[in-house]
Each structure stands twice: as structure tokens, then as C-alpha cells.
Design a protein around this motif. Structure first.
Motif, mmCIF file in Angstrom:
data_model
loop_
_atom_site.group_PDB
_atom_site.id
_atom_site.type_symbol
_atom_site.label_atom_id
_atom_site.label_comp_id
_atom_site.label_asym_id
_atom_site.label_seq_id
_atom_site.Cartn_x
_atom_site.Cartn_y
_atom_site.Cartn_z
ATOM 1 N N TYR A 74 0.825 -1.202 0.000
ATOM 2 C CA TYR A 74 0.000 0.000 0.000
ATOM 3 C C TYR A 74 0.858 1.251 0.000
ATOM 4 O O TYR A 74 0.598 2.191 -0.710
ATOM 5 C CB TYR A 74 -0.928 0.016 1.215
ATOM 6 N N ILE A 108 -1.296 -4.326 6.035
ATOM 7 C CA ILE A 108 -2.156 -3.262 6.544
ATOM 8 C C ILE A 108 -2.433 -3.533 8.009
ATOM 9 O O ILE A 108 -2.173 -4.627 8.512
ATOM 10 C CB ILE A 108 -3.495 -3.141 5.765
ATOM 11 N N PHE A 125 -10.062 -5.186 10.264
ATOM 12 C CA PHE A 125 -9.170 -4.217 9.618
ATOM 13 C C PHE A 125 -9.702 -2.828 9.967
ATOM 14 O O PHE A 125 -10.537 -2.273 9.236
ATOM 15 C CB PHE A 125 -9.149 -4.438 8.104
ATOM 16 N N VAL A 128 -9.810 0.202 7.355
ATOM 17 C CA VAL A 128 -10.310 -0.054 6.003
ATOM 18 C C VAL A 128 -11.808 -0.327 6.060
ATOM 19 O O VAL A 128 -12.268 -1.131 6.868
ATOM 20 C CB VAL A 128 -9.592 -1.276 5.381
ATOM 21 N N PRO A 132 -10.545 -5.236 2.068
ATOM 22 C CA PRO A 132 -9.307 -4.559 1.644
ATOM 23 C C PRO A 132 -8.834 -5.036 0.270
ATOM 24 O O PRO A 132 -9.031 -6.192 -0.093
ATOM 25 C CB PRO A 132 -8.284 -4.952 2.710
#
Length: 188
Positions: A74, A108, A125, A128, A132
């Protein structure tokens, strides 16, 4: 200051060399300085890429080859965090805090939470909304990290009706912002 000029400054007090640009001694110093400038730039690059905290390209790629799976890319900072998390994995990382220290190795921020039922973990997550990007790759890494005797449930965050009421969304606001249904689900 370039190394050629630095060498001139070192020799100038002796007063026995012709250090003018284009002279034999000056040209020799320029050539040596150019080589030292190139070496200095290369050493700066090696120093930057050899430390995980400052690596940007080659240093990250080389570290990622150490692992069976590569974290999702990312950003450079998230790559560094993922590699750091993967390097912390040990053979005895079975407590929930140990799992949470290493689970971000997927690329992440991810958190493992114990469920009421013994042997079950929920992975969320928090940064997010929705599923994701690169989830299959993320899922594989997480399942490699979490001990295999635990059942893993992945939990994805979407906008709830309660949050809609709290944000005071109306159908007029939704139409005004031209949300698709999928886009509206992710408007958290």
C-alpha cells in the motif's frame, strides 16, 4: 561541497600545486573528486537501504524475499511495518498479544480479537472500510501467522443504519452526494 573542491582546499595551504581548473593538478583533483562523489552517493544509498526504517526500494525488496509470502504494497511505510511484524514472528507466538504484534505483516493494520467461543478468532481491519484491496494475499499471510488450531473469521466494516442515524444521513443527502449503494456502504 564536492570532493574535488574539498581536495583543493586541503592542498591549497601548501602552495606548491597549481590547483586552477584545467591545470594538470586541478584536472586530477576533479577526476578524483568525481570518483569520490560517486562513491559517496553510493554509500548514502547503501546506508539508506540497509536500515529497515529508511529503506525505500531495494532494501525492502530484498527483505521481502526472506518470506514465503510478500505483504500487500500500500505504501512504503506500511511495507516497513509489515516486514518488521514478519521479522518478529517466532515459534512460540501463540498468545493474542503476540499474534497482534505480528499480524500486521499482511501489509495493513489488522487486529485479532478473541470470540466468546474457545478457539475462535475474529480478524478486523480497523482502518479499512469493506474488503481490503489484495484480500486474498492478506488472508494467506494472516492464516500463515495465526496458529492453525484456531478458527479464523474475517470481519469487514461497512456503514450501519445506526451510524446513518448518528451522522443524520437523509435520502436527500445520499442522492446529493451521488452515492452508489456500494459507495454508501463504505461511507464510514
Amino acid at each position: 561541497m564536492a570532493y574535488g573542491e574539498h581536495l583543493r582546499n586541503l592542498l591549497r595551504p601548501l602552495g606548491i600545486y597549481d590547483l586552477a581548473p584545467g591545470s594538470l593538478s586541478g584536472s586530477e583533483l576533479d577526476a578524483l573528486g568525481c570518483g569520490l562523489d560517486s562513491l559517496s552517493a553510493r554509500m548514502d544509498y547503501v546506508e539508506r537501504e540497509s536500515a529497515l526504517a529508511t529503506a525505500e526500494g531495494e532494501g525492502l525488496r530484498r527483505r521481502e524475499t526472506l518470506f514465503a509470502r510478500t505483504p500487500v504494497h500500500y505504501s512504503t511505510d506500511l511495507r516497513r511495518q509489515a516486514i518488521s511484524a514478519l521479522l518478529r514472528i517466532g515459534g512460540d507466538c501463540f498468545t493474542l498479544s503476540d499474534i497482534n504484534n505480528t499480524i500486521s505483516g499482511c501489509g495493513i493494520k489488522a487486529l485479532a480479537l478473541e470470540k466468546e467461543r474457545f478457539g475462535y478468532i475474529r480478524v478486523i481491519f480497523p482502518d479499512v472500510a469493506g474488503i481490503p484491496e489484495g484480500f486474498e494475499q492478506i488472508r494467506g499471510i494472516i492464516l500463515d501467522i495465526i496458529p492453525c488450531h484456531l478458527d479464523v473469521e474475517f470481519y469487514f466494516r461497512y456503514l450501519t443504519w445506526q451510524e446513518c442515524e448518528a451522522f443524520q444521513y437523509t435520502w436527500a443527502i445520499i442522492h446529493e452526494r451521488k452515492y452508489t449503494w456500494y459507495g454508501f456502504e463504505l461511507a464510514v
